[in-house]
Design a protein around this motif. Structure first.
Motif, PDB file in Angstrom:
ATOM      1  N   ALA A  15       0.829  -1.210   0.000  1.00  0.00           N
ATOM      2  CA  ALA A  15       0.000   0.000   0.000  1.00  0.00           C
ATOM      3  C   ALA A  15       0.867   1.265   0.000  1.00  0.00           C
ATOM      4  CB  ALA A  15      -0.906  -0.009   1.224  1.00  0.00           C
ATOM      5  N   GLY A  16       1.962   1.261   0.768  1.00  0.00           N
ATOM      6  CA  GLY A  16       2.826   2.443   0.828  1.00  0.00           C
ATOM      7  C   GLY A  16       3.965   2.391  -0.179  1.00  0.00           C
ATOM      8  N   GLY A  17       4.679   1.270  -0.217  1.00  0.00           N
ATOM      9  CA  GLY A  17       5.905   1.173  -1.023  1.00  0.00           C
ATOM     10  C   GLY A  17       5.679   1.337  -2.514  1.00  0.00           C
ATOM     11  N   LEU A  18       4.586   0.757  -3.031  1.00  0.00           N
ATOM     12  CA  LEU A  18       4.364   0.873  -4.484  1.00  0.00           C
ATOM     13  C   LEU A  18       3.965   2.304  -4.857  1.00  0.00           C
ATOM     14  CD1 LEU A  18       4.409  -0.458  -7.227  1.00  0.00           C
ATOM     15  CD2 LEU A  18       2.044  -1.163  -6.895  1.00  0.00           C
ATOM     16  N   GLU A  19       3.193   2.949  -3.977  1.00  0.00           N
ATOM     17  CA  GLU A  19       2.848   4.353  -4.245  1.00  0.00           C
ATOM     18  C   GLU A  19       4.124   5.201  -4.266  1.00  0.00           C
ATOM     19  OE1 GLU A  19      -0.227   6.097  -1.870  1.00  0.00           O
ATOM     20  OE2 GLU A  19      -1.638   4.473  -2.270  1.00  0.00           O
ATOM     21  N   LEU A  20       5.019   4.930  -3.329  1.00  0.00           N
ATOM     22  CA  LEU A  20       6.261   5.707  -3.244  1.00  0.00           C
ATOM     23  C   LEU A  20       7.120   5.491  -4.499  1.00  0.00           C
ATOM     24  CD1 LEU A  20       8.256   7.476  -1.615  1.00  0.00           C
ATOM     25  CD2 LEU A  20       9.166   5.360  -0.628  1.00  0.00           C
ATOM     26  N   ALA A  21       7.335   4.224  -4.881  1.00  0.00           N
ATOM     27  CA  ALA A  21       8.185   3.940  -6.046  1.00  0.00           C
ATOM     28  C   ALA A  21       7.590   4.584  -7.299  1.00  0.00           C
ATOM     29  CB  ALA A  21       8.325   2.430  -6.222  1.00  0.00           C
ATOM     30  N   THR A  22       6.257   4.528  -7.421  1.00  0.00           N
ATOM     31  CA  THR A  22       5.586   5.105  -8.597  1.00  0.00           C
ATOM     32  C   THR A  22       5.792   6.618  -8.651  1.00  0.00           C
ATOM     33  OG1 THR A  22       3.938   3.346  -8.505  1.00  0.00           O
ATOM     34  CG2 THR A  22       3.342   5.314  -9.753  1.00  0.00           C
ATOM     35  N   ARG A  23       5.563   7.265  -7.512  1.00  0.00           N
ATOM     36  CA  ARG A  23       5.709   8.729  -7.472  1.00  0.00           C
ATOM     37  C   ARG A  23       7.160   9.140  -7.724  1.00  0.00           C
ATOM     38  NH1 ARG A  23       1.148  11.102  -4.457  1.00  0.00           N
ATOM     39  NH2 ARG A  23       0.026   9.422  -3.439  1.00  0.00           N
ATOM     40  N   LEU A  24       8.101   8.419  -7.079  1.00  0.00           N
ATOM     41  CA  LEU A  24       9.523   8.771  -7.261  1.00  0.00           C
ATOM     42  C   LEU A  24       9.950   8.527  -8.713  1.00  0.00           C
ATOM     43  CD1 LEU A  24      11.174   7.308  -4.019  1.00  0.00           C
ATOM     44  CD2 LEU A  24      10.797   9.730  -4.571  1.00  0.00           C
ATOM     45  N   GLY A  25       9.422   7.450  -9.299  1.00  0.00           N
ATOM     46  CA  GLY A  25       9.742   7.158 -10.700  1.00  0.00           C
ATOM     47  C   GLY A  25       9.312   8.304 -11.592  1.00  0.00           C
ATOM     48  N   LYS A  26       8.087   8.785 -11.345  1.00  0.00           N
ATOM     49  CA  LYS A  26       7.560   9.866 -12.191  1.00  0.00           C
ATOM     50  C   LYS A  26       8.309  11.173 -11.965  1.00  0.00           C
ATOM     51  CE  LYS A  26       2.973   8.916 -11.517  1.00  0.00           C
ATOM     52  NZ  LYS A  26       1.565   8.906 -11.642  1.00  0.00           N
ATOM     53  N   LYS A  27       8.718  11.414 -10.711  1.00  0.00           N
ATOM     54  CA  LYS A  27       9.338  12.711 -10.399  1.00  0.00           C
ATOM     55  C   LYS A  27      10.854  12.722 -10.604  1.00  0.00           C
ATOM     56  CE  LYS A  27       5.917  14.306  -7.086  1.00  0.00           C
ATOM     57  NZ  LYS A  27       5.235  15.361  -7.769  1.00  0.00           N
ATOM     58  N   LEU A  28      11.525  11.637 -10.239  1.00  0.00           N
ATOM     59  CA  LEU A  28      12.990  11.630 -10.318  1.00  0.00           C
ATOM     60  C   LEU A  28      13.509  10.703 -11.419  1.00  0.00           C
ATOM     61  CD1 LEU A  28      13.910  11.451  -6.505  1.00  0.00           C
ATOM     62  CD2 LEU A  28      13.926  13.479  -7.966  1.00  0.00           C
ATOM     63  N   LYS A  73       7.773  -0.275 -15.684  1.00  0.00           N
ATOM     64  CA  LYS A  73       8.009   0.199 -17.062  1.00  0.00           C
ATOM     65  C   LYS A  73       7.239   1.492 -17.327  1.00  0.00           C
ATOM     66  CE  LYS A  73       8.973  -0.125 -21.490  1.00  0.00           C
ATOM     67  NZ  LYS A  73      10.194   0.568 -21.826  1.00  0.00           N
ATOM     68  N   TRP A  74       5.955   1.527 -16.863  1.00  0.00           N
ATOM     69  CA  TRP A  74       5.120   2.704 -17.122  1.00  0.00           C
ATOM     70  C   TRP A  74       5.566   3.920 -16.303  1.00  0.00           C
ATOM     71  CZ3 TRP A  74       0.338  -0.781 -15.917  1.00  0.00           C
ATOM     72  CH2 TRP A  74       0.035  -1.565 -17.028  1.00  0.00           C
ATOM     73  N   ASN A  75       6.273   3.686 -15.187  1.00  0.00           N
ATOM     74  CA  ASN A  75       6.546   4.800 -14.267  1.00  0.00           C
ATOM     75  C   ASN A  75       8.031   5.040 -13.979  1.00  0.00           C
ATOM     76  OD1 ASN A  75       3.748   5.761 -13.335  1.00  0.00           O
ATOM     77  ND2 ASN A  75       3.637   3.526 -13.216  1.00  0.00           N
ATOM     78  N   HIS A  76       8.872   4.572 -14.871  1.00  0.00           N
ATOM     79  CA  HIS A  76      10.297   4.937 -14.861  1.00  0.00           C
ATOM     80  C   HIS A  76      11.049   4.509 -13.597  1.00  0.00           C
ATOM     81  CE1 HIS A  76       8.944   7.358 -18.214  1.00  0.00           C
ATOM     82  NE2 HIS A  76       7.988   7.780 -17.422  1.00  0.00           N
ATOM     83  N   PHE A  77      10.716   3.314 -13.089  1.00  0.00           N
ATOM     84  CA  PHE A  77      11.569   2.742 -12.038  1.00  0.00           C
ATOM     85  C   PHE A  77      11.896   1.301 -12.414  1.00  0.00           C
ATOM     86  CE2 PHE A  77       7.205   2.019 -10.388  1.00  0.00           C
ATOM     87  CZ  PHE A  77       7.250   0.710  -9.944  1.00  0.00           C
ATOM     88  N   HIS A  78      12.833   0.693 -11.699  1.00  0.00           N
ATOM     89  CA  HIS A  78      13.194  -0.705 -11.959  1.00  0.00           C
ATOM     90  C   HIS A  78      12.488  -1.585 -10.942  1.00  0.00           C
ATOM     91  CE1 HIS A  78      16.444   0.818 -14.434  1.00  0.00           C
ATOM     92  NE2 HIS A  78      16.807   1.587 -13.421  1.00  0.00           N
TER      93      HIS A  78
END
Ligand SMILES: Cc1cc2nc3c(=O)[nH]c(=O)nc-3n(C[C@H](O)[C@H](O)[C@H](O)COP(=O)(O)OP(=O)(O)OC[C@H]3O[C@@H](n4cnc5c(N)ncnc54)[C@H](O)[C@@H]3O)c2cc1C
Length: 437
Positions: A15-28, A73-78
């Protein structure tokens, strides 16, 4: 010479970790300001607050699972599949267990992963307090696989009863723990009993499915205001669920439960839904400070007390803050807390990537809602305009569902979430009310 990107590793895509990775992927990640890697022991994400619906069969988990690889892939993280088992703080390296197939053959060997910032978001599991026989004879509700096991076991009881062709067959279900999980699960199981009979599995009549909630404390939903507890208690009793409070389970056997006061509760299907604890491996993780239920102790910035470059969020973190009156509040293990902490860490880690400082977490309690399957929902909303307002029925149900929709918005954005709402609505009209296989 090219400068190496800052490596942010998030362990646990819940619930928390995937939201964080997605947001960080999009922003950084997208702007190549940092390299974001998500590690999870599973290959797909499933939002944990839906598990009781999977267990009862009201929801087919396949319809709501999300592939980590696709989301990455959609949100720029590994995305790196694997279970974290070790940490070397001096060298800033985490260790992942080998991945084995169902026969125990090693598919991927143990690996190491370097980080500059590490966020641990590995959630929690139920706490059976080492009760005798609990591990052997109870089913748990900590993962999608376990929820599906409950559903299969329930169906097997029905199939067995159907083939036995005996009159007046009974099914005794015990749910240990009257927190939100136990209460919501009991209502879902009651609904499942009605639906299964409707679809022809009627050897066990709905009124012969005896669901009992056993709670050690004085009342159900001890974390919620008394007026909500009373309203939920009344509704459950009207549904025919038996509630036994002040009863501590001392032993679970194949036949049933023994309680400390000497009574015995006959049980065919026993589900342990009491208490939480963070995963065991955190207890001895490179000397980081933990509490008695293995949670990593964090400061208001969500940094662990002994290491600035390691953060923890969600159920695996013990975070105590001071409210406006100077009283200390402990952040509860809830999806809304994990969601808010993911938002805070997104801001903090983005600020740090630009040379800024970590920010402090403030928790906003928006209230609590309890869903009693399709029958009703009850809870309170807390807001600047509403104050502390009790809600019930369709309005409460709407707010209850909106928590999941907010999670989907964080993962997919508003347009895709709207499409998913439409898809869910259409697919409801084309499938049975209950998963029957
Ligand atoms: C049945 C049920 C109903 C609930 N209903 C509500 C509700 O209505 N409202 C509410 O606010 N909360 C609810 N909760 C609580 C809520 O689900 C949790 O508070 C929330 O999921 C915590 O989020 P998290 O990110 O900390 O952990 P989780 O969502 O549990 O995610 C943890 C992730 O870490 C991964 N992981 C675990 N160990 C490792 C490891 N060693 N290495 C790599 N990955 C690992 C897991 O695979 C998982 O993906 C409910 C819980 C349950 C069980």
């Amino acid at each position: 010479m090219t400068q190496q990107l800052r490596r942010i590793v998030v362990v646990g895509g819940g619930a928390g970790g995937l939201e964080l990775a997605t947001r960080l992927g999009k922003k950084l990640g997208k702007q190549k300001r940092a390299e974001i890697t998500l590690v999870d022991a599973q290959r797909t994400h499933f939002w944990k607050p839906l598990l009781h619906e999977v267990a009862a069969g009201s929801l087919n988990a396949f319809e709501d699972e999300l592939s980590y690889l696709a989301q990455a892939k959609w949100n720029h993280f590994h995305f790196l599949p694997g279970r974290m088992c070790g940490l070397d703080r001096d060298n800033k390296v985490i260790t992942l267990e080998p991945i084995c197939d169902e026969k125990g053959q090693e598919v991927v060997p143990s690996r190491e992963l370097e980080y500059d910032d590490l966020v641990i978001a590995v959630g929690s599991t139920a706490n059976d307090f080492n009760t005798l026989g609990a591990k052997e004879h109870c089913l748990f509700l900590d993962s999608r696989a376990e929820a599906e096991k409950i559903h299969t076991t329930l169906l097997n009881h029905y199939l067995h009863a159907q083939s036995a062709k005996k009159e007046a067959q009974e099914l005794n279900i015990s749910v240990i723990g009257a927190g939100a999980t136990g209460v919501e699960l009991s209502a879902e199981l009651h609904n499942a009993a009605i639906e299964l009979a409707r679809y022809g599995l009627d050897a066990i009549k709905p009124n012969k499915v005896n669901i009992t909630i056993i709670e050690g404390g004085e009342r159900i939903l001890p974390a919620l205001p008394l007026r909500i507890t009373s309203a939920v208690h009344k509704q459950l009793t009207e549904l025919g669920v038996t509630i036994k409070t002040n009863q501590i389970v001392s032993e679970v056997t194949k036949e049933g439960l023994n309680t400390k006061d000497g009574s015995f509760i006959e049980t065919d299907l026993c589900i342990w839904a009491a208490g939480i604890k963070a995963p065991e491996f955190l207890k001895e993780l490179s000397g980081l400070e933990t509490n008695r239920i293995n949670q990593l102790v964090v400061r208001p910035t969500l940094q662990t007390t002994l290491d600035d470059s390691i953060y923890a969020l969600g159920d695996c973190a013990s975070c105590t803050l001071e409210d406006r009156k100077g009283q200390s509040i402990t952040i509860p293990p809830r999806a809304q807390a994990a969601h808010q902490q993911a938002e805070l860490l997104t801001k903090s880690l983005c600020a740090q990537a630009l040379g800024g400082e970590s920010m402090s977490f403030t928790y906003k309690d928006y209230g609590s809602l309890i869903s009693l399957s399709r029958f009703t929902a009850i809870g309170n909303l807390m807001g600047a305009v509403t104050g502390d307002m009790m809600v019930e029925g369709a309005l409460a149900k709407l707010f209850y569902i909106s928590l999941y929709r907010m999670h989907q918005i964080a993962l997919f954005g508003r347009v895709k979430t709207a499409a998913l709402v439409l898809k869910d609505f259409i697919s409801k009209t084309t499938r049975p009310h209950l998963k029957l296989h």
